[in-house]
Design an enzyme around this catalytic site. Sequence first.
Site, PDB file in Angstrom:
ATOM      1  CG  HIS A 151     -18.673  36.008 -28.279  1.00 11.96           C
ATOM      2  ND1 HIS A 151     -18.596  34.632 -28.208  1.00 11.96           N
ATOM      3  CD2 HIS A 151     -17.964  36.363 -29.367  1.00 11.96           C
ATOM      4  CE1 HIS A 151     -17.870  34.192 -29.218  1.00 11.96           C
ATOM      5  NE2 HIS A 151     -17.469  35.220 -29.929  1.00 11.96           N
ATOM      6  NE  ARG A 210     -21.127  36.038 -31.207  1.00  9.78           N
ATOM      7  CZ  ARG A 210     -21.030  34.708 -31.055  1.00  9.78           C
ATOM      8  NH1 ARG A 210     -20.411  33.991 -31.980  1.00  9.78           N
ATOM      9  NH2 ARG A 210     -21.524  34.102 -30.003  1.00  9.78           N
ATOM     10  CE1 TYR A 268     -22.512  26.549 -28.255  1.00  9.81           C
ATOM     11  CE2 TYR A 268     -22.788  27.719 -30.325  1.00  9.81           C
ATOM     12  CZ  TYR A 268     -21.976  27.224 -29.332  1.00  9.81           C
ATOM     13  OH  TYR A 268     -20.624  27.397 -29.420  1.00  9.81           O
ATOM     14  CG  ASP A 282     -22.094  33.383 -35.318  1.00 13.69           C
ATOM     15  OD1 ASP A 282     -22.574  32.896 -36.362  1.00 13.69           O
ATOM     16  OD2 ASP A 282     -21.200  32.816 -34.645  1.00 13.69           O
ATOM     17  CG  HIS A 292     -24.371  30.134 -34.347  1.00 22.04           C
ATOM     18  ND1 HIS A 292     -23.100  29.713 -34.132  1.00 22.04           N
ATOM     19  CD2 HIS A 292     -24.625  31.066 -33.396  1.00 22.04           C
ATOM     20  CE1 HIS A 292     -22.579  30.344 -33.095  1.00 22.04           C
ATOM     21  NE2 HIS A 292     -23.482  31.182 -32.635  1.00 22.04           N
ATOM     22  CD  GLU A 317     -19.386  34.452 -36.998  1.00 20.73           C
ATOM     23  OE1 GLU A 317     -19.222  35.521 -36.371  1.00 20.73           O
ATOM     24  OE2 GLU A 317     -19.060  33.346 -36.554  1.00 20.73           O
ATOM     25  CD  GLU A 337     -17.933  29.524 -36.580  1.00 21.87           C
ATOM     26  OE1 GLU A 337     -17.858  30.729 -36.318  1.00 21.87           O
ATOM     27  OE2 GLU A 337     -18.553  28.702 -35.894  1.00 21.87           O
ATOM     28  NE  ARG A 397     -16.352  34.082 -38.199  1.00 22.75           N
ATOM     29  CZ  ARG A 397     -15.693  34.023 -37.032  1.00 22.75           C
ATOM     30  NH1 ARG A 397     -14.687  34.827 -36.792  1.00 22.75           N
ATOM     31  NH2 ARG A 397     -16.058  33.150 -36.116  1.00 22.75           N
ATOM     32  CG  HIS A 415     -13.644  30.120 -35.271  1.00 15.35           C
ATOM     33  ND1 HIS A 415     -13.683  28.759 -35.097  1.00 15.35           N
ATOM     34  CD2 HIS A 415     -14.726  30.600 -34.641  1.00 15.35           C
ATOM     35  CE1 HIS A 415     -14.754  28.433 -34.400  1.00 15.35           C
ATOM     36  NE2 HIS A 415     -15.413  29.530 -34.104  1.00 15.35           N
ATOM     37  CG  ASP A 475     -14.395  25.790 -29.861  1.00 18.90           C
ATOM     38  OD1 ASP A 475     -15.014  26.805 -29.503  1.00 18.90           O
ATOM     39  OD2 ASP A 475     -14.444  25.333 -31.014  1.00 18.90           O
ATOM     40  CD  GLU A 533     -15.141  34.190 -32.437  1.00 17.16           C
ATOM     41  OE1 GLU A 533     -14.675  33.428 -33.313  1.00 17.16           O
ATOM     42  OE2 GLU A 533     -16.258  34.025 -31.927  1.00 17.16           O
ATOM     43  CD1 TRP A 579     -26.509  23.233 -34.146  1.00 11.32           C
ATOM     44  CD2 TRP A 579     -25.190  24.988 -33.816  1.00 11.32           C
ATOM     45  NE1 TRP A 579     -25.461  22.831 -33.388  1.00 11.32           N
ATOM     46  CE2 TRP A 579     -24.629  23.900 -33.165  1.00 11.32           C
ATOM     47  CE3 TRP A 579     -24.525  26.228 -33.737  1.00 11.32           C
ATOM     48  CZ2 TRP A 579     -23.436  23.966 -32.468  1.00 11.32           C
ATOM     49  CZ3 TRP A 579     -23.337  26.308 -33.039  1.00 11.32           C
ATOM     50  CH2 TRP A 579     -22.805  25.183 -32.406  1.00 11.32           C
TER      51      TRP A 579
END
Length: 403
Positions: free
Chosen positions: A122, A147, A159, A211, A213, A237, A263, A284, A313, A317, A340, A403
């Site tokens: 990213h 990305r 975000y 992305d 979101h 994405e 994701e 994803r 994904h 996290d 990713e 989002w």
Amino acid sequence: MKITDIKIIVASPGRNFVTVKVYTDQGLYGIGDATVNGREKAVVAYLEEHVVPCLIGRDPFQSEDIWHYLYRGAYWRRGPITMAAISGIDMALWDIKAKAAGLPLYQLLGGKSRDRVMVYKHVGGSDIAEVVEGVAAMQEQGLRAVRAQVAIPGLPPIYGTGDSTDQAAGGMIRPLPNEEVWATHKYLPLVPKLFEKLRDTVGWDLHLLHDVHHRLTPIEAARLGRDLEPYRLFWLEDAIPAELQEGFRLFRQHTTQPIAVGEIFNSVYDATTLISEQLIDYLRVTSVHAGGVTGLKKMFDFAAIYHVRSACHGPMDVSPVAMGCNIHVDTAINNFGIQEFSGYTEETLEMFPRAWSYEAGFLEAGEAPGHGVDIDEDVAAKHPYSPAYLPVARLEDGTLTSW
Ligand code: GCO
Ligand code: MG
């Protein structure tokens, strides 16, 4: 072999992770990731109260049967909490089986279809110039795919759009979620300008991704897809809310831009229309949210029939344990697309000793038996759980939005 005990370890080496450790009567143990960002304790309760007691005494080699026992047997199927719990157990069972065989997990999944897997990282920035500089730096480090996200002038930091997020926390807010402001009309004209500048600077060899979101309606996504066509993105994405599978028909029919989603999916049923109608190009899903190694294999094999490729994904996290499982699946399947990889905090890497490795744009699974990732419980004990949440988004008039 029999399962004798299952321990759930919750720790926060920068992010909260829920790790499952399955013990057997033969001294072998397996590790799994069961993290659901911002809802960690719900998975812990699900596992401790309802899953662990049912598994003591079972044969850990029966990963397929145990998967169905937990999925169908519960009557209440699917959902992120249930599926993360199943995922954590499933990863640990495959880990045990591969360790017992003395083989790296990818060998049990069909062996190597490639030596290493291409990743994307990213780059964000507070304006276009900063993002372009960051992407060029990634290209110099050997990345084949990046990305790119940029902050939106006229809106407070939000975000996933720029550099507003604290890297170590990955945008997580402690102890409760904050509320951010979104305005589609300020965002839509900006993104094509970013990619125009990127193509002018980094050229056409580097894969560029973006992305959204889940922030657009289908017709807004169609507009963005068209406006981005001259810049030939690798993918666009999560352009629209992922649960509206039919919405992708409208989006797809207006653009040749490759489309990625998944994701937040936890079952193949989230994507049967998307895959069978060929409305997407990349799926994803990831091992921790889609039913572990067993879940991923089922979904990617179904996707392969329709020429949809994998793109697990892999933000911070998704723990290094799930990342390890992803890399083994990525290595073994024919329809691999991309992986990713946003990297981890030093503390996270210290807590999860691992066989997988990253170098210049590619990940390798390693040759250790099992999935090759362990947990250092002494390090985990130094980083207690600390509640943290993703932000919530509202429109400028206060309306709650996706989002
Ligand atoms: C991505 C994702 C993440 C998610 C995060 C939520 O593409 O990596 O969109 O950045 O926001 O995983 O927990
Ligand atoms: Mg995303």
